[in-house]
Design a protein around this motif. Structure first.
Motif, short mmCIF file in Angstrom:
data_model
loop_
_atom_site.label_atom_id
_atom_site.label_comp_id
_atom_site.label_asym_id
_atom_site.label_seq_id
_atom_site.Cartn_x
_atom_site.Cartn_y
_atom_site.Cartn_z
N LEU A 96 31.12 -19.05 44.24
CA LEU A 96 31.51 -20.33 44.84
C LEU A 96 31.40 -21.48 43.84
O LEU A 96 32.01 -22.53 44.04
N GLY A 97 30.60 -21.32 42.81
CA GLY A 97 30.36 -22.39 41.85
C GLY A 97 29.44 -23.47 42.40
O GLY A 97 29.63 -24.65 42.13
N VAL A 98 28.43 -23.02 43.17
CA VAL A 98 27.47 -23.95 43.78
C VAL A 98 26.05 -23.48 43.48
O VAL A 98 25.83 -22.39 42.98
N HIS A 99 25.07 -24.33 43.82
CA HIS A 99 23.67 -23.95 43.68
C HIS A 99 23.33 -22.87 44.70
O HIS A 99 23.95 -22.78 45.77
N ARG A 100 22.32 -22.09 44.39
CA ARG A 100 21.93 -21.00 45.29
C ARG A 100 21.56 -21.52 46.68
O ARG A 100 21.83 -20.87 47.68
N ARG A 101 20.91 -22.67 46.75
CA ARG A 101 20.51 -23.21 48.06
C ARG A 101 21.71 -23.44 48.97
O ARG A 101 21.63 -23.25 50.17
N VAL A 102 22.82 -23.86 48.38
CA VAL A 102 24.05 -24.06 49.16
C VAL A 102 24.54 -22.72 49.69
O VAL A 102 24.88 -22.58 50.87
N ALA A 103 24.57 -21.71 48.83
CA ALA A 103 24.99 -20.37 49.25
C ALA A 103 24.04 -19.83 50.31
O ALA A 103 24.48 -19.24 51.31
N ASP A 104 22.74 -20.04 50.13
CA ASP A 104 21.74 -19.60 51.12
C ASP A 104 22.04 -20.19 52.49
O ASP A 104 21.93 -19.50 53.51
N THR A 105 22.39 -21.46 52.52
CA THR A 105 22.69 -22.13 53.80
C THR A 105 23.88 -21.49 54.48
O THR A 105 23.84 -21.19 55.67
N HIS A 106 24.95 -21.26 53.73
CA HIS A 106 26.15 -20.64 54.31
C HIS A 106 25.86 -19.21 54.77
O HIS A 106 26.26 -18.81 55.87
N LEU A 107 25.15 -18.46 53.96
CA LEU A 107 24.83 -17.07 54.31
C LEU A 107 23.90 -17.00 55.53
O LEU A 107 24.09 -16.14 56.40
N ALA A 108 22.94 -17.89 55.60
CA ALA A 108 22.04 -17.91 56.75
C ALA A 108 22.80 -18.24 58.03
O ALA A 108 22.56 -17.61 59.08
N LEU A 109 23.70 -19.18 57.97
CA LEU A 109 24.49 -19.54 59.15
C LEU A 109 25.35 -18.37 59.60
O LEU A 109 25.39 -18.03 60.79
N LEU A 110 26.02 -17.72 58.66
CA LEU A 110 26.86 -16.57 59.01
C LEU A 110 26.02 -15.42 59.56
O LEU A 110 26.46 -14.71 60.47
N THR A 111 24.81 -15.27 59.04
CA THR A 111 23.90 -14.24 59.55
C THR A 111 23.43 -14.59 60.95
O THR A 111 23.41 -13.74 61.85
N ASP A 112 23.07 -15.85 61.17
CA ASP A 112 22.63 -16.30 62.50
C ASP A 112 23.73 -16.12 63.54
O ASP A 112 23.45 -15.84 64.71
N LEU A 113 24.98 -16.29 63.13
CA LEU A 113 26.11 -16.10 64.04
C LEU A 113 26.40 -14.62 64.29
O LEU A 113 27.18 -14.28 65.16
N GLY A 114 25.78 -13.77 63.49
CA GLY A 114 25.98 -12.33 63.65
C GLY A 114 27.16 -11.79 62.88
O GLY A 114 27.52 -10.62 63.03
N LEU A 115 27.77 -12.61 62.03
CA LEU A 115 28.94 -12.16 61.28
C LEU A 115 28.56 -11.43 60.00
O LEU A 115 29.35 -10.67 59.45
N LEU A 116 27.33 -11.65 59.53
CA LEU A 116 26.81 -10.94 58.37
C LEU A 116 25.51 -10.26 58.75
O LEU A 116 24.79 -10.71 59.64
N ARG A 117 25.20 -9.20 58.03
CA ARG A 117 23.91 -8.53 58.16
C ARG A 117 23.15 -8.72 56.85
O ARG A 117 23.74 -8.66 55.78
N ALA A 118 21.87 -8.97 56.98
CA ALA A 118 21.02 -9.15 55.81
C ALA A 118 20.12 -7.93 55.65
O ALA A 118 19.62 -7.38 56.63
N LYS A 119 19.94 -7.50 54.41
CA LYS A 119 19.12 -6.33 54.11
C LYS A 119 18.25 -6.64 52.90
O LYS A 119 18.77 -7.06 51.85
N ARG A 120 16.95 -6.46 53.04
CA ARG A 120 16.03 -6.68 51.93
C ARG A 120 15.92 -5.41 51.09
O ARG A 120 15.69 -4.33 51.62
N ILE A 121 16.07 -5.57 49.79
CA ILE A 121 15.83 -4.50 48.84
C ILE A 121 14.95 -5.12 47.75
O ILE A 121 15.39 -6.04 47.06
N ARG A 122 13.74 -4.64 47.69
CA ARG A 122 12.73 -5.20 46.80
C ARG A 122 12.56 -6.69 47.10
O ARG A 122 12.24 -7.04 48.21
N LEU A 123 12.81 -7.56 46.14
CA LEU A 123 12.57 -8.99 46.34
C LEU A 123 13.83 -9.77 46.73
O LEU A 123 13.78 -10.97 46.89
#
Length: 95
Positions: free
Chosen positions: A46-73
């Motif tokens: 996207l050409g943005v800071h990670r915090r901006v991407a985090d916000t978009h990804l969290a919103l899409l995850t909260d809406l159920g459109l994305l799934r989040a999976k932890r692998i290590r850290l």
């Protein structure tokens, strides 16, 4: 979901994650298709800071459109195709 404003960046993320191997470089610790991509990878695309991407990804995850999976850290994000299809059907019916 209807109260969330449509955002071009979120639409790009959803589109790119349809075919992650086409839009993102290979990863060492996770499979692009099976596991998804990290916020750092999305931010770079996207050409943005990670915090901006985090916000978009969290919103899409909260809406159920994305799934989040932890692998290590790291957290990896991929599309939830069943939920996306369910939402598409609701809109097709004229809600």
């Amino acid at each position: 979901m209807l109260r969330t404003p449509v955002n071009e960046r979120r639409l790009h993320i959803l589109e790119w994650l349809k075919e992650p191997a086409r839009h993102f470089p290979p990863q060492r610790r996770a499979d692009l298709v099976e596991d998804g991509v990290t916020a750092d990878t999305v931010a770079a695309k996207l050409g943005v800071h990670r915090r901006v991407a985090d916000t978009h990804l969290a919103l899409l995850t909260d809406l159920g459109l994305l799934r989040a999976k932890r692998i290590r850290l790291r957290t990896y994000y991929r599309r939830d195709e069943m939920r996306i299809a369910e939402v598409a059907r609701m809109f097709e019916k004229g809600w």
